[in-house]
Design a protein around this motif. Sequence first.
Motif, mmCIF file in Angstrom:
data_model
loop_
_atom_site.group_PDB
_atom_site.id
_atom_site.type_symbol
_atom_site.label_atom_id
_atom_site.label_comp_id
_atom_site.label_asym_id
_atom_site.label_seq_id
_atom_site.Cartn_x
_atom_site.Cartn_y
_atom_site.Cartn_z
ATOM 1 N N VAL A 461 0.831 -1.217 0.000
ATOM 2 C CA VAL A 461 0.000 0.000 0.000
ATOM 3 C C VAL A 461 0.863 1.264 0.000
ATOM 4 O O VAL A 461 0.735 2.114 -0.896
ATOM 5 N N SER A 487 1.395 2.040 -10.366
ATOM 6 C CA SER A 487 0.884 2.024 -8.991
ATOM 7 C C SER A 487 -0.501 1.403 -8.909
ATOM 8 O O SER A 487 -0.862 0.806 -7.893
ATOM 9 N N ALA A 488 -1.312 1.546 -9.960
ATOM 10 C CA ALA A 488 -2.661 0.982 -9.931
ATOM 11 C C ALA A 488 -2.611 -0.529 -9.765
ATOM 12 O O ALA A 488 -3.355 -1.103 -8.952
ATOM 13 N N LEU A 491 -1.497 -1.472 -6.205
ATOM 14 C CA LEU A 491 -2.558 -1.318 -5.215
ATOM 15 C C LEU A 491 -3.635 -2.388 -5.371
ATOM 16 O O LEU A 491 -4.225 -2.826 -4.378
ATOM 17 N N VAL A 492 -3.885 -2.843 -6.588
ATOM 18 C CA VAL A 492 -4.851 -3.926 -6.784
ATOM 19 C C VAL A 492 -4.351 -5.210 -6.129
ATOM 20 O O VAL A 492 -5.111 -5.941 -5.475
ATOM 21 N N ILE A 495 -4.842 -4.891 -2.487
ATOM 22 C CA ILE A 495 -6.248 -5.092 -2.125
ATOM 23 C C ILE A 495 -6.584 -6.579 -2.109
ATOM 24 O O ILE A 495 -7.309 -7.060 -1.233
ATOM 25 N N THR A 546 -10.647 -0.525 -11.513
ATOM 26 C CA THR A 546 -9.350 0.155 -11.454
ATOM 27 C C THR A 546 -8.736 0.291 -12.836
ATOM 28 O O THR A 546 -8.295 1.376 -13.240
ATOM 29 N N VAL A 821 -13.468 1.268 -3.838
ATOM 30 C CA VAL A 821 -12.091 0.797 -3.666
ATOM 31 C C VAL A 821 -11.343 0.839 -4.997
ATOM 32 O O VAL A 821 -10.170 1.243 -5.059
ATOM 33 N N ALA A 825 -8.059 3.009 -5.813
ATOM 34 C CA ALA A 825 -6.822 2.375 -6.280
ATOM 35 C C ALA A 825 -6.301 3.028 -7.557
ATOM 36 O O ALA A 825 -5.093 3.082 -7.796
#
Length: 885
Positions: A461, A487-488, A491-492, A495, A546, A821, A825
């Motif tokens: 994160v 970064s996407a 972050l996925v 998650i 996302t 979310v 993200a």
Amino acid sequence: MKGAEPPLDKKGAKAAAKAAAKAAEKAERKAEKRARKARKRKGRTLSRQNLALAWSTVRGRKGGFAAVLIAVAVGSAVITACGVLLETGISSGVPAERYHRASVVVGGYQAVPVPGDTDPRLSERVRVPAGTVAQVAAVAGVERAVGDVSVRLSVLREDAALDGPPVYGHGWSASVLAPFTVRGGAEPKADDEVALDEDLARRAGVGPGDTVTLVAGSTPAAYRVSGVVRSEGPLDRQSAVFFTDGRATELYGTADRIDAVGVLAAPGTGAGELADRITKAVPGVVAYTGDDRSDVETLDVGQMRSFVIEVASAFGATMSLLVVIVVSGTLALSVQQRRRELALLRAVGATPRQVLRMIGGEAVLVGGIGAALGAVPGILLALLLHRVFAAVGALPSGFSLVITPLPVIAALLVCVLAARVGGWLAARRAAKVSAVEALGDVAVEPKKLGWFRLTVGALLVPGGLAVAVVLPIVLPGESAVEGAASSALVLVVAIGLLGPKLFGGIAGMLARRRRGGVTRFLALANSKARARRLSSATTPLIMGVTMASAQLFSATTLAATAHDQAVAGVIADRVVLSDGAGISPDLTEKLRAVPGVRTVGPVARTSTVLTWGTGDSIQYRISSAQGVDPAAVPATMDLGVLRGDLNRLTGNATVALSRMVSGTVGADVGGRVDVHLGDGSVENAEVVAVYENGLGFGDVTLPHDVVIEHTTDHLDQWLMVDADKGADLDSVLKDHPTLGVRDAGALTAAPSDGADDGVSLVLNAVLLGYLAIAVVNTLVMATISRRREYALLRLVGTRTGQVLSMMRQEAALIVVSAVVVGTLAALPSLIGMSYAIRHSVFPSIPPLTYLGIVVAAAAVAWPAVMLPARLALRPPAVEAISQPE
């Protein structure tokens, strides 16, 4: 006694005993080794016994494994399609048209050599010396060598440019390369005569003896049609006009260089053998045979081939990663639903290794079957993508599809590996717990996540946020944009790892509000208690939101930035544009002589390849470029100069770079960078200025004369005019019917490739379509497996309508959580990218587009929850609760 063996003495007896002991020990070691090998074979995941057990499990739980099978099959289809397109780009081509009869075509190398990397294609024609014709003709096995030049033309009909394929003019001597034969009239013998191919003559409405107006550059001229010719082969991608050789050379602009040499082979000489001889005898040229001849004939064929290879490789790699993530998540959900069965296996004595091997065998079986089932749909998808690519202009007509077993094998390996890895990850916890713990775990999901999973997720994160926020501030150039974009995905993944904690926390937070009645309480209690299952089912939906947000809004941000830069940067009052190939450079001085015209700024467009060294390797970047007159820039365009002086943009060895490209190549004002011009000529140019508005005008700015000299057609793209309102530009342009004057708003951004945009849209649709299938797959799987739970609720007094109300609230929670979310993200990536390209933390997010993403998420997830729930509630409760999970 005669014949009896003498008794052994003590020494001999001891030696015999020792030898016997050694033999016995050796035999024992061999037997132990054989037993160890047998145990090892028996314990392998792909042993016959394990595969038989896995197959019996799969047959007994067809519904549970159906979701995994679908995820693998669809992923295999997409990867197969990417592999077919990649192999098509590498191996395929289109048949030569004008060079149909030529056994070999000799031309320049249409790429920049880059050691250790793919050679980038050049956008302009790499010409060869005119003396190459004589050198090739002297090679043994050459019957005839013919030099060919191509001049881009427009055909006028009723003072408008004729629509259709591009028109090229050639010298009559090159007509033998097709060959073209006269079907009416005669060959051109005077400089004011031309011969047209049959289709072009029909569309232009002319025949032998008629007059046709041709525009070379922007200058029209009338010619008498001496004849109509027909090609031996098809002529679909171009139209041909033949002049006398002298007139063709005059229009071409130089007698020292030519486009290519067409070679007619002597009888009995093979094309491959002749090409080898020419390559050895004539240095600095490339001999093309087969379909590769079309790469020389029209440059777009080679450029499209390179584009398809690049797109298929990048998209195939992305899809492979998505398949691994989706299949792993689906297998994890499948294993979670079998916790009672796995607990029973552990209780009756199954070892952790045996459980791992069983699930591994199941994953390999299902993965292999799914990958095989996806092969044929993958080939059909490749055929569809091939047609779509051709429709949007990314592939030329006649570019055949190459279908071999290699893409299918590659997809099979990727999918089986994804299933094996996913099965191993999903089975790790089920295999580690003790038998007593396993039986205790079946009642409720364990609340604690593994320390490794929590640690990795917690680290990803801040890592993803740092990549999105810090890199655009710290790193220069495209590294900042690429870092922010990554970064996407980071972050996925975070998650996915922290999903149970995240969804459990969301449900717990909502449960604090005591409103909504019993169905809301049940929905939140279920979501909190089954956070693992909810997380596994919802992760593909989050990933879809996302990726859709990141892809669409990064494109809208780039487009908005380019538009804003162009609108703010165009100072000129009017602009002259062409409906044909371009604008002749001599028109600039004619317009400058018009009363009331203060400045005319010509702009030539091309593409450059910048190369620079990083350690022991060479990096390159393909960049759009413009050629401008520095003296006219202040009154016609504002590039947003940050450092340096555009007035120094003179001569061959100077260049101005956009801020993004300057940071990427590591060259600021005063530094140097190797600039490979459109035709391959290279200059080690000094950077004289760095500017901001690269998206609006082009990332590389060069002197106008340098760009014009190294383009194929030697034409300007447009003329920017600063003039009084009463300046009569039409007085000059009336003799140039393909040109027109428009207001400055016609230049909204640097020209973009519509084919690139169309392909990007199609591939994003395929990617999001796969994610949508994965979403439906996992949600249906998670919902239908709860039929015993629904039956129990009904048996204790809950009405069917209340159960459905509970599921509606759970579906709403899934959709809202995924949208929120997924958006969160994607936002860091978009903010970082926006800051990197335009120093603004506000990306361009059209409200209607975002609403479309929300509606699409709801349209995919809601039916995937509610329809299976209704089906699960159809059987009577007593009957449903007795069914196995």
